[in-house]
Write a protein that holds these residues in place. Sequence first.
Motif, PDB file in Angstrom:
ATOM      1  N   LEU A   1      -7.678   4.553 -15.863  1.00 52.56           N
ATOM      2  CA  LEU A   1      -7.620   4.616 -14.415  1.00 52.56           C
ATOM      3  C   LEU A   1      -7.114   3.398 -13.737  1.00 52.56           C
ATOM      4  O   LEU A   1      -7.435   2.238 -14.200  1.00 52.56           O
ATOM      5  CB  LEU A   1      -8.937   4.931 -13.660  1.00 52.56           C
ATOM      6  CG  LEU A   1      -9.519   6.282 -14.012  1.00 52.56           C
ATOM      7  CD1 LEU A   1     -10.930   6.449 -12.960  1.00 52.56           C
ATOM      8  CD2 LEU A   1      -8.740   7.703 -13.822  1.00 52.56           C
ATOM      9  N   VAL A   2      -5.925   3.296 -12.749  1.00 53.39           N
ATOM     10  CA  VAL A   2      -5.395   2.309 -12.048  1.00 53.39           C
ATOM     11  C   VAL A   2      -5.178   2.448 -10.886  1.00 53.39           C
ATOM     12  O   VAL A   2      -5.661   3.576 -10.533  1.00 53.39           O
ATOM     13  CB  VAL A   2      -3.964   2.221 -12.950  1.00 53.39           C
ATOM     14  CG1 VAL A   2      -3.974   1.914 -14.616  1.00 53.39           C
ATOM     15  CG2 VAL A   2      -2.962   3.493 -12.560  1.00 53.39           C
ATOM     16  N   ALA A   3      -4.721   1.646 -10.081  1.00 53.76           N
ATOM     17  CA  ALA A   3      -4.724   1.398  -8.651  1.00 53.76           C
ATOM     18  C   ALA A   3      -3.376   1.134  -8.208  1.00 53.76           C
ATOM     19  O   ALA A   3      -2.393   0.494  -9.016  1.00 53.76           O
ATOM     20  CB  ALA A   3      -5.650   0.236  -8.168  1.00 53.76           C
ATOM     21  N   PHE A   4      -2.982   1.765  -7.104  1.00 53.52           N
ATOM     22  CA  PHE A   4      -1.818   1.566  -6.402  1.00 53.52           C
ATOM     23  C   PHE A   4      -1.950   0.855  -5.280  1.00 53.52           C
ATOM     24  O   PHE A   4      -2.771   1.405  -4.215  1.00 53.52           O
ATOM     25  CB  PHE A   4      -0.909   2.712  -6.507  1.00 53.52           C
ATOM     26  CG  PHE A   4       0.019   2.763  -7.686  1.00 53.52           C
ATOM     27  CD1 PHE A   4       0.753   2.430  -8.132  1.00 53.52           C
ATOM     28  CD2 PHE A   4      -0.566   4.379  -8.397  1.00 53.52           C
ATOM     29  CE1 PHE A   4       1.292   2.844  -9.530  1.00 53.52           C
ATOM     30  CE2 PHE A   4      -0.091   4.489  -9.228  1.00 53.52           C
ATOM     31  CZ  PHE A   4       1.014   3.916  -9.945  1.00 53.52           C
TER      32      PHE A   4
ATOM     33  N   TYR B   1       1.425  10.797 -11.752  1.00 56.39           N
ATOM     34  CA  TYR B   1       0.260  10.739 -11.513  1.00 56.39           C
ATOM     35  C   TYR B   1      -0.871  11.577 -11.109  1.00 56.39           C
ATOM     36  O   TYR B   1      -0.295  12.305 -10.000  1.00 56.39           O
ATOM     37  CB  TYR B   1      -0.302   9.568 -10.900  1.00 56.39           C
ATOM     38  CG  TYR B   1       0.641   7.974 -11.725  1.00 56.39           C
ATOM     39  CD1 TYR B   1      -0.267   7.121 -12.638  1.00 56.39           C
ATOM     40  CD2 TYR B   1       1.735   7.807 -11.709  1.00 56.39           C
ATOM     41  CE1 TYR B   1       0.293   5.956 -13.109  1.00 56.39           C
ATOM     42  CE2 TYR B   1       2.460   6.661 -12.509  1.00 56.39           C
ATOM     43  CZ  TYR B   1       1.534   6.121 -13.014  1.00 56.39           C
ATOM     44  OH  TYR B   1       1.997   4.812 -13.716  1.00 56.39           O
ATOM     45  N   MET B   2      -2.042  11.670 -11.292  1.00 64.25           N
ATOM     46  CA  MET B   2      -3.101  12.471 -10.464  1.00 64.25           C
ATOM     47  C   MET B   2      -4.217  11.599 -10.158  1.00 64.25           C
ATOM     48  O   MET B   2      -4.606  10.646 -10.699  1.00 64.25           O
ATOM     49  CB  MET B   2      -3.430  13.476 -11.334  1.00 64.25           C
ATOM     50  CG  MET B   2      -2.389  14.631 -11.559  1.00 64.25           C
ATOM     51  SD  MET B   2      -3.117  15.994 -12.946  1.00 64.25           S
ATOM     52  CE  MET B   2      -4.216  17.046 -11.620  1.00 64.25           C
ATOM     53  N   ALA B   3      -5.096  11.828  -8.958  1.00 62.15           N
ATOM     54  CA  ALA B   3      -6.107  11.151  -8.584  1.00 62.15           C
ATOM     55  C   ALA B   3      -6.939  12.347  -8.044  1.00 62.15           C
ATOM     56  O   ALA B   3      -6.733  13.076  -6.944  1.00 62.15           O
ATOM     57  CB  ALA B   3      -6.041  10.163  -7.460  1.00 62.15           C
ATOM     58  N   ARG B   4      -8.441  12.279  -8.634  1.00 58.03           N
ATOM     59  CA  ARG B   4      -9.064  13.223  -7.997  1.00 58.03           C
ATOM     60  C   ARG B   4      -9.900  12.551  -7.054  1.00 58.03           C
ATOM     61  O   ARG B   4     -10.745  11.797  -6.987  1.00 58.03           O
ATOM     62  CB  ARG B   4     -10.533  13.612  -9.146  1.00 58.03           C
ATOM     63  CG  ARG B   4     -11.195  14.778  -8.756  1.00 58.03           C
ATOM     64  CD  ARG B   4     -12.088  15.046 -10.082  1.00 58.03           C
ATOM     65  NE  ARG B   4     -13.040  16.174  -9.595  1.00 58.03           N
ATOM     66  CZ  ARG B   4     -13.938  16.704 -10.279  1.00 58.03           C
ATOM     67  NH1 ARG B   4     -14.156  16.291 -11.359  1.00 58.03           N
ATOM     68  NH2 ARG B   4     -14.838  17.864  -9.764  1.00 58.03           N
ATOM     69  N   ALA B   5     -10.191  13.391  -5.904  1.00 61.68           N
ATOM     70  CA  ALA B   5     -10.775  13.385  -4.778  1.00 61.68           C
ATOM     71  C   ALA B   5     -12.457  13.467  -4.908  1.00 61.68           C
ATOM     72  O   ALA B   5     -12.801  14.270  -5.684  1.00 61.68           O
ATOM     73  CB  ALA B   5     -10.359  13.912  -3.287  1.00 61.68           C
ATOM     74  N   PRO B   6     -12.935  12.596  -4.297  1.00 64.13           N
ATOM     75  CA  PRO B   6     -14.511  12.701  -4.672  1.00 64.13           C
ATOM     76  C   PRO B   6     -14.992  13.881  -3.556  1.00 64.13           C
ATOM     77  O   PRO B   6     -14.539  14.530  -2.895  1.00 64.13           O
ATOM     78  CB  PRO B   6     -15.106  11.437  -3.584  1.00 64.13           C
ATOM     79  CG  PRO B   6     -13.952  10.561  -3.337  1.00 64.13           C
ATOM     80  CD  PRO B   6     -12.692  11.392  -3.342  1.00 64.13           C
ATOM     81  N   ASP B   7     -16.101  14.602  -4.513  1.00 63.17           N
ATOM     82  CA  ASP B   7     -16.664  15.729  -3.981  1.00 63.17           C
ATOM     83  C   ASP B   7     -17.170  15.509  -2.631  1.00 63.17           C
ATOM     84  O   ASP B   7     -17.644  14.452  -2.241  1.00 63.17           O
ATOM     85  CB  ASP B   7     -17.911  16.276  -4.722  1.00 63.17           C
ATOM     86  CG  ASP B   7     -17.470  16.602  -6.278  1.00 63.17           C
ATOM     87  OD1 ASP B   7     -16.369  16.951  -6.359  1.00 63.17           O
ATOM     88  OD2 ASP B   7     -18.449  16.375  -7.403  1.00 63.17           O
ATOM     89  N   GLY B   8     -16.754  16.469  -1.592  1.00 60.16           N
ATOM     90  CA  GLY B   8     -17.006  16.515  -0.459  1.00 60.16           C
ATOM     91  C   GLY B   8     -15.876  15.664   0.291  1.00 60.16           C
ATOM     92  O   GLY B   8     -16.268  15.847   1.733  1.00 60.16           O
TER      93      GLY B   8
ATOM     94  N   ALA C   1      -7.398   4.921  -2.730  1.00 59.85           N
ATOM     95  CA  ALA C   1      -7.441   3.484  -2.905  1.00 59.85           C
ATOM     96  C   ALA C   1      -8.190   2.957  -4.085  1.00 59.85           C
ATOM     97  O   ALA C   1      -9.253   3.810  -4.432  1.00 59.85           O
ATOM     98  CB  ALA C   1      -7.803   2.583  -1.671  1.00 59.85           C
ATOM     99  N   GLY C   2      -8.022   1.851  -4.877  1.00 56.46           N
ATOM    100  CA  GLY C   2      -8.782   1.744  -5.900  1.00 56.46           C
ATOM    101  C   GLY C   2      -8.505   2.484  -7.207  1.00 56.46           C
ATOM    102  O   GLY C   2      -7.310   3.090  -7.250  1.00 56.46           O
ATOM    103  N   ASN C   3      -9.369   2.239  -8.300  1.00 55.92           N
ATOM    104  CA  ASN C   3      -8.750   2.670  -9.552  1.00 55.92           C
ATOM    105  C   ASN C   3      -9.284   4.058  -9.802  1.00 55.92           C
ATOM    106  O   ASN C   3     -10.324   4.686 -10.332  1.00 55.92           O
ATOM    107  CB  ASN C   3      -9.502   1.896 -10.748  1.00 55.92           C
ATOM    108  CG  ASN C   3      -9.047   0.472 -10.787  1.00 55.92           C
ATOM    109  OD1 ASN C   3      -7.823   0.185 -10.519  1.00 55.92           O
ATOM    110  ND2 ASN C   3     -10.235  -0.546 -11.000  1.00 55.92           N
TER     111      ASN C   3
ATOM    112  N   ALA D   1       0.847  -1.373  -0.183  1.00 52.17           N
ATOM    113  CA  ALA D   1       0.098  -0.004   0.206  1.00 52.17           C
ATOM    114  C   ALA D   1       0.867   1.325  -0.182  1.00 52.17           C
ATOM    115  O   ALA D   1       0.306   2.350  -0.448  1.00 52.17           O
ATOM    116  CB  ALA D   1      -0.752   0.123   1.288  1.00 52.17           C
ATOM    117  N   ASP D   2       2.345   1.192   0.296  1.00 54.46           N
ATOM    118  CA  ASP D   2       2.798   2.178   0.155  1.00 54.46           C
ATOM    119  C   ASP D   2       3.407   2.741  -1.303  1.00 54.46           C
ATOM    120  O   ASP D   2       3.524   3.966  -1.471  1.00 54.46           O
ATOM    121  CB  ASP D   2       4.543   1.867   0.715  1.00 54.46           C
ATOM    122  CG  ASP D   2       4.254   1.726   2.375  1.00 54.46           C
ATOM    123  OD1 ASP D   2       3.487   2.347   3.008  1.00 54.46           O
ATOM    124  OD2 ASP D   2       5.212   1.190   2.934  1.00 54.46           O
TER     125      ASP D   2
END
Length: 228
Positions: free
Chosen positions: A193-196, A93-100, A109-111, A54-55
């Motif tokens: 979209l991918v997961a780490f 890489y970038m990952a968008r946080a869910p609204d709120g 976590a996840g894709n 998970a690191d």
Amino acid sequence: MKLLSLLALAGTAQAHYRFSKLIVGGVAEAAEWTAVRMTKNYQSNAGVTDVNSADMRCYQMRAGTHTATVAAGSVLGFVANAAVTHFGPVQFYMARAPDGADLNTWDPAGNVWFKVASISAVPPLGSGESTWPAYNKKEVSFTIPKSVPSGNYLVRVESIALHQAQSVGGAQIYLSCAQVQVTGGGAGKPGPLVAFPGAYRANDPGLLWSYYPIATSYTAPGPAVWQG
């Protein structure tokens, strides 16, 4: 002379680093771990070697404390505490946080990750600066795609060190995540979209390196870069 050469190689092997500051608008943050989440290697500078850990997300030790504001289409950079003294690709890489969601504590976590840039090998292949443009640099940067939607993001930088990657598990990945709010974005649909963990496998060709015979081609691991 032979002893001096061996000592020089040993010193290089210990020359680790961490990405701890963000560069916004051409200006680097004054202090470490401001918009960048503190990583577990804040003292050791060691890299991640288990791609199933998970690191691989953010190598995070402490939740964030600040969010930087950046405009879509602008250049965003990271500062290392020492030069990137191991050859290999640097990717973003970038990952968008869910609204709120609270970006300070959001766990990506996840894709949710998409690749936005890759500073990879330039032929002919070797283990020096002519092949690896990020080698020996203290600052690395990329341009945020203009069409990326506005919102809160984690931006992940990784330097994949290949100097000990002659066998599976030898690659060292130096990474961290910055918290940013992207403004002035567009209507693009980033992907794939991918997961780490999950995006890389330990035996991926991009995580292996042979000094002899030198490879004739190199492809960095992970998905294709989303161009926007």
